[in-house]
Design an enzyme around this catalytic site. Structure first.
Site, PDB file in Angstrom:
ATOM      1  N   ALA A 192       0.836  -1.205  -0.013  1.00 40.27           N
ATOM      2  CA  ALA A 192      -0.112  -0.081   0.005  1.00 40.27           C
ATOM      3  C   ALA A 192       0.923   1.128  -0.056  1.00 40.27           C
ATOM      4  O   ALA A 192       1.849   1.352   0.630  1.00 40.27           O
ATOM      5  CB  ALA A 192      -0.735  -0.100   1.300  1.00 40.27           C
ATOM      6  N   ASP A 229      -2.959  -2.303  16.921  1.00 38.92           N
ATOM      7  CA  ASP A 229      -1.600  -1.865  16.411  1.00 38.92           C
ATOM      8  C   ASP A 229      -1.339  -0.540  16.981  1.00 38.92           C
ATOM      9  O   ASP A 229      -1.073   0.421  16.348  1.00 38.92           O
ATOM     10  CB  ASP A 229      -1.455  -1.883  15.104  1.00 38.92           C
TER      11      ASP A 229
END
Length: 339
Positions: free
Chosen positions: A15, A125
């Site tokens: 990405a 995360d």
């Protein structure tokens, strides 16, 4: 929305995040893009982010599919915050943030966590690189590792353990579970990052030994000595190795470290926001489907034995951060798939 792609903020293994602007207005936003054929995890992030709205969460602005250079791209559009990440701010402050400001950011991160946990979502995360800063303070970003806590909400059954090893809770490193308590552990590691200007774990040679240390050593990250007794006590509540004993968001809000009297003087300050994350070397971890957040959705390479055995058997190959900046400044006009 017709829009134009600007320079790349950064990119990892798949990405890329770019600055973008509307062709018909002055609206500037961020676009996270990946080839449509590889967009499973980015589409998952889009689905989660589209259901969230909070002043402590980066704002979702939509998605589309475009054709660029003969490739179909899936694009996730988000609020653009130009000042840097929390990690960037730590560096700007000379490698360490003052305790009063740490408390201010911590409270806002907790407000973001309280919101997503109430929605049945764990971020999975939390770290300095995934906290964006702007004039109103801190916002949670990068939901590529996020997951529904309620099994009924999941698509396709149980989701893989993911996240950044340096911030993983013991139960996550052992491959047992990953839920809201793991976000609290990661918050504690992020507070240490703010206070010490570096890794929450010291003397780490590679990701394999780090994961083993987190999972089995019985240790917790060292709490910086320069912090006040209240801050140290707050951290001790976040970094309890037994997830059942770790304090919840609601309990942490009541801790003296976050008393309003200590934080209200920060409200009128200008704050600083986004880079994508890093990737753990794939010699140690392999994704069945690679996540767009680069260092999450990591799964055990071996299909034999339990996750616990896999961590124990990890070799000593060192991991590397695979992250680079792209300084290219050109703007590219993109068109929707049906144009």
């Amino acid at each position: 929305m017709d829009w134009t792609r600007g320079h790349t903020i950064g990119h990892g293994s798949s990405a890329a995040v770019s600055v973008a602007k509307s062709r018909w207005s002055d609206d500037v936003f961020a676009v996270k893009s990946v080839e449509l054929s590889q967009s499973q995890f980015l589409q998952k992030e889009q689905k989660i982010l589209s259901q969230l709205w909070s002043p402590y969460i980066v704002t979702y602005k939509g998605y589309d599919v475009t054709k660029e250079n003969d490739k179909f791209m899936f694009n996730l559009m988000m609020e653009y915050m130009s000042d840097g990440t929390l990690t960037d701010e730590i560096q700007k402050q000379g490698g360490r943030i003052k305790e009063q400001l740490i408390g201010y950011y911590t409270k806002q991160i907790l407000q973001g966590l309280e919101y997503i946990h109430s929605k049945g979502i764990a971020h999975c995360d939390i770290k300095g690189r995934n906290i964006l800063l702007g004039k109103t303070g801190a916002k949670l970003a990068d939901f590529g590792c996020a997951k529904w806590i309620d099994p009924a909400e999941r698509d396709g059954g149980a989701e893989p353990i993911g996240g950044t090893p340096m911030y993983m809770a013991p139960e996550v490193a052992r491959g047992e579970e990953q839920g809201c308590p793991a976000d609290i552990w990661a918050l504690g590691c992020t507070i240490i990052e703010m206070a010490a200007g570096g890794s929450p774990w010291t003397n780490v040679t590679n990701p394999a030994s780090l994961l083993y240390r987190i999972a089995f050593s019985g240790q917790s990250p060292e709490i910086p000595k320069l912090l006040s007794l209240q801050a140290k006590d707050f951290l001790s509540k976040c970094l309890r190795r037994d997830s059942r004993e770790r304090w919840t968001v609601k309990e942490l809000f009541k801790h003296p470290f976050l008393e309003e009297s200590n934080l209200n003087t920060m409200a009128n300050q200008d704050f600083v926001t986004s880079s994508p994350t890093s990737i753990l070397d794939q010699d140690i971890w392999s994704s069945v489907e690679e996540s767009e957040t680069m260092d999450c959705s990591i799964q055990r390479v071996s299909s034999i034995g339990s996750p616990l055995q896999r961590v124990r058997e990890l070799g000593l190959n060192s991991g590397e951060l695979n992250w680079r900046w792209d300084d290219e400044q050109r703007w590219i006009t993109v068109r929707r798939r049906n144009d």
